[in-house]
Every structure is written in structure tokens, then in C-alpha cells.
Motif scaffolding. Sequence first.
Motif, mmCIF file in Angstrom:
data_model
loop_
_atom_site.group_PDB
_atom_site.id
_atom_site.type_symbol
_atom_site.label_atom_id
_atom_site.label_comp_id
_atom_site.label_asym_id
_atom_site.label_seq_id
_atom_site.Cartn_x
_atom_site.Cartn_y
_atom_site.Cartn_z
ATOM 1 N N ASN A 276 48.384 26.805 34.696
ATOM 2 C CA ASN A 276 48.695 25.599 35.494
ATOM 3 C C ASN A 276 49.310 26.074 36.632
ATOM 4 N N VAL A 277 48.887 25.429 37.742
ATOM 5 C CA VAL A 277 49.282 25.503 39.167
ATOM 6 C C VAL A 277 50.852 24.715 39.374
ATOM 7 N N THR A 278 51.545 25.587 39.632
ATOM 8 C CA THR A 278 53.141 24.861 40.179
ATOM 9 C C THR A 278 53.439 25.293 41.604
ATOM 10 N N VAL A 279 54.506 24.310 42.055
ATOM 11 C CA VAL A 279 54.635 24.734 43.440
ATOM 12 C C VAL A 279 55.461 26.071 43.631
ATOM 13 N N LYS A 280 56.495 26.378 42.421
ATOM 14 C CA LYS A 280 57.284 27.326 42.591
ATOM 15 C C LYS A 280 56.647 28.669 42.254
ATOM 16 N N ASP A 281 55.465 28.557 41.370
ATOM 17 C CA ASP A 281 54.789 30.097 40.805
ATOM 18 C C ASP A 281 53.596 30.147 41.884
ATOM 19 N N ASP A 282 53.495 31.597 41.873
ATOM 20 C CA ASP A 282 52.275 31.734 42.704
ATOM 21 C C ASP A 282 51.067 31.770 41.685
ATOM 22 N N SER A 283 50.025 31.578 42.546
ATOM 23 C CA SER A 283 48.679 31.231 42.000
ATOM 24 C C SER A 283 47.843 32.682 41.711
ATOM 25 N N ILE A 284 47.213 32.829 40.825
ATOM 26 C CA ILE A 284 46.409 33.998 40.193
ATOM 27 C C ILE A 284 45.106 33.613 40.004
ATOM 28 N N TYR A 285 44.316 34.660 40.430
ATOM 29 C CA TYR A 285 42.948 34.356 40.506
ATOM 30 C C TYR A 285 42.174 35.463 39.752
ATOM 31 N N PRO A 286 41.591 35.233 38.746
ATOM 32 C CA PRO A 286 40.910 36.397 38.042
ATOM 33 C C PRO A 286 39.632 36.897 38.587
ATOM 34 N N PHE A 287 39.375 38.032 38.398
ATOM 35 C CA PHE A 287 37.993 38.538 38.805
ATOM 36 C C PHE A 287 37.399 39.577 37.905
ATOM 37 N N ALA A 288 36.061 39.983 38.183
ATOM 38 C CA ALA A 288 35.629 40.798 37.007
ATOM 39 C C ALA A 288 34.762 41.647 38.039
ATOM 40 N N ALA A 289 34.394 42.932 37.482
ATOM 41 C CA ALA A 289 33.663 43.996 38.306
ATOM 42 C C ALA A 289 32.843 44.936 37.338
ATOM 43 N N THR A 290 31.532 44.967 37.589
ATOM 44 C CA THR A 290 30.660 45.438 36.633
ATOM 45 C C THR A 290 30.395 47.010 37.100
ATOM 46 N N PHE A 291 30.198 47.963 36.101
ATOM 47 C CA PHE A 291 30.121 49.444 36.558
ATOM 48 C C PHE A 291 28.542 49.804 35.972
ATOM 49 N N GLU A 292 28.015 50.731 36.466
ATOM 50 C CA GLU A 292 26.851 51.424 35.956
ATOM 51 C C GLU A 292 27.317 52.907 35.638
#
Length: 465
Positions: A276-292
Motif C-alpha cells: 500500500n502506497v502512503t504519503v509518509k512511506d517510501d515507495s518500493i519497486y520489485p525487480f527480477a534478474a535472470t542469470f545463465e
Amino acid sequence: MQKAKKRFLQIAIVLFIGVNFVLVYIDDEKKVDRIAYISDWSQVNQMDMEEKLHTSGVLAATEANHVYFDPQTGSFNEFLVKEGSQVSAGDALFSYTVDNYYEAESNLIQEADQVEGEIAAIQQAITQMRAYQIPQTNTEASPSLEITSEEMRVEFPQDPIQANLVKEQYIVEKEKELAQKNAALTSINNQLQELQTTGDTITVESPYEGRVASVSSSLQDPIITIESASLHAEGELTEQERTLVQAGLPVEISISEKDISLEGTINHVSDAPKGNVTVKDDSIYPFAATFELDEEEANMEGAKEEKEETVENPEAVGSSDTMDQTEEKTTDGTEASTKDNENQEASIEQALLPGYHADVTIITKSSEQATVLYEDMIAQGNVWKMTKEGNLLKQKVDTGILMNSMLEITSGVTVGDAVAADPESQFRQQATFITPIKWDHSWKRIISPRDTAWYEPFLIGFLSR
């Protein structure tokens, strides 16, 4: 009398210094000779530059696939796998007894038809993507590709290299999805055949390959969850970091506990913040990375080159027997090398487990053979360039990537130019500069001169003074 003379001398010295200072200060026409003493300078060099973003990550299964059971279709018999078991596509998961033969048969036929349609749609998407040509210039963003069969829209980055990575990643994901759908269709056809043979029993087979993560003994859906055997690194980005990261960027993944380093690619960055996004809290964005794990490919190329060198060796092709022996040895060596590489890759895969924490380095920008200079040589976007004529020139420069203490110079100076460092307060535009003599270097050059005209700059410098 003696004190008066001493005081008069002090006043004269102060006046002399003051007058010279004023003359230099008001000298707009540059009539007063200025000499800048440069004790420290550096040459503009070339090197590969990278701008990196360091963050943390954790290894996780690339997919978690769920298997369901509808109690209305029949009575559950038994599980045929346990939690933690490794399964392949086509392995039996559980069995149940149907309540209505004809209804179950009809449902399986409809399900097979639906999967066949999905397979055709995926094949069409792969064909369209392979045929799509990405522009080789980055002056304009690559147009979006509409795949009507999947009702989706693919956005390409402006950089052609990153756009090609997105294209390749899309094809890889679709081919993987196609393999799963084909496995699912095979499973459905096997269930249909078993039902028609037994008249009331169906054994559900796994359409996925991986590890059984959970088995629901209470028969609550999903009754079985299968995690894929392949792993990827997951992490989180802050708002500021999210502006720098996009799909297709290369990454370096380091698992310190196992002393393993891997190279990969960002394959997904969420456009929506986590939770949940709030004004007081920082927004966090997930990411994924593949490897070979591409050690096998690299070593096989080396084995191929070794084979070519052996064949091209004149001593090795002196006779047909020698050629046969050389080819036999090379083939045996290649097979042994391939087996060793397969064992090495398997050992690395076995060493990696979901939940291992990793250090993730994202390469946000890169520039090969960039023109670089030490960062402290640049002041307010300017450098003091030392010309071949022996003068200082204040030159404005444009900068790019900063890596360690080196800064990329995109315009203003070229490789090989000499740039003066502190003290900047002594420097003046077009001022003549002098530098300390490097006695060791100068004496060696005089004793054993490589340049026959070594005396020319020496005489010019002497006469100019």
C-alpha cells in the motif's frame, strides 16, 4: 639615521610589490607577462567506463506453478508425490475416481481444444516477434509491436542493443510457455486415454518440471505447488533507483556464502510499487534478474578453437594416419571437456538454493573505450589544457559516466591531451607555463635518445626564457 633608511627600504619594497600587483590586476590587454608554474598534470586516457547501482537480492524460483483439484469431478484417491520431490513433465501427481464418465470425458476434450488454441496463439506470437526488425539507430524510439493473438503490446527501449535483448527475452519466455502448454496437452490426452481405458480413474500428470514445494493434505486448493528448477534473483528498488533501471540491463550477481559470481540480465521491473502506497512511506519497486550458467558454451568454443589450430598445424597433417590420430585425440578431448563442463555446471546448480542472499550490481550505463580524466582535474565544468605551444587554455568540457575517480569526457578534450591540476588560482588564459624538470627521464633521454630531435624543445625552452 640607520633606522630611517631601514624603514624607507621596507616602504619601497611594499610599494614595489603593491604597484606590480595593481599592474597585473588592471592589465586587460595582457601586456604583463604571466608564467604559471605547473607541478601536477595528467594526460587524457581511454578506458571502459560503467555506471553501477549496488543493491541486495535473494535467489528464488522463477515460477511457482499450482495444481488444482475440483471435488465435484470425483473422489480423491491418493497423492503420488511428496513435498520436496523432484518431478518432470509427465510424472504422476495424484489420482481420483470420476463420478460421471461422460461429463469427465467431455471436459477433458474441451480442455484439450482450449490448450491447442493457446499453443497456436503462442506459436503465432513467436513468429511475429522473430520477424520484427528493430531499427539500428537510436534517434527515435522503436515502435511498439502489437500481437493481436495474445492481445498484448510490447514496448521496446530506445537503445537498439537493449531493444534486441528485450526481443530475445520475449522469445525465450514464449518458447518456455510453449513447452509447458505442450506438456499440459500431453497430460490431458493421457488422462483422456486412461479414462477411456479404465472407465472411472484419472491420474493427473505434472505439466511442469521442478520441485514439489507443498502438498495440501486437506485438499485445499492449490493441492500441489511446484517451483521451477531454474532460479533468478529478486530485489527491491527505491524511487530514485527505479528511474535508472529498466528491463534488459546487464547485472552481476555475487553469492558470497558460496563464492559464486554470475552474470545476468534484468528481465522484469515492476511499474507498480510494492504494498500500500502512503504519503509518509517510501515507495518500493520489485525487480527480477535472470542469470545463465554459460561456462559450458565458453569452454566448448575454446575446444573448437583448439581443434581448428590442431588441424591447421602443418606437422599434424603430414599423413592420413596423423590426421586420424589428431582428429581422434581432439574428439576425445572435446568430449572429456564437455563432460567436465557439464559436471561443473551441475555442481553450481546444486550449490544454489532458493533463499540464498546475493549482492546485485546493475550496470545502468556503459561506454567502451571512453575518453577519461581524473575527476579532480575538472573544476566547474572546465579544465586547463596545456597546449603544445606551451600555453594554458581554459577549455569547457562535457562529462558522462563517473567510475571511481575517473570521469568520462564526451567533448572538449581528446586522448593524449595534457591537463593541469592545482593550484588553479595561478592559471590564466593563454599564460605561458613551466613544469619541473624530471631529471631521471631527461638524463636518460640525452644519454640514449630515441628521438633524434630531442634538443629542439630544449633549445626552444631555453631561448624563450
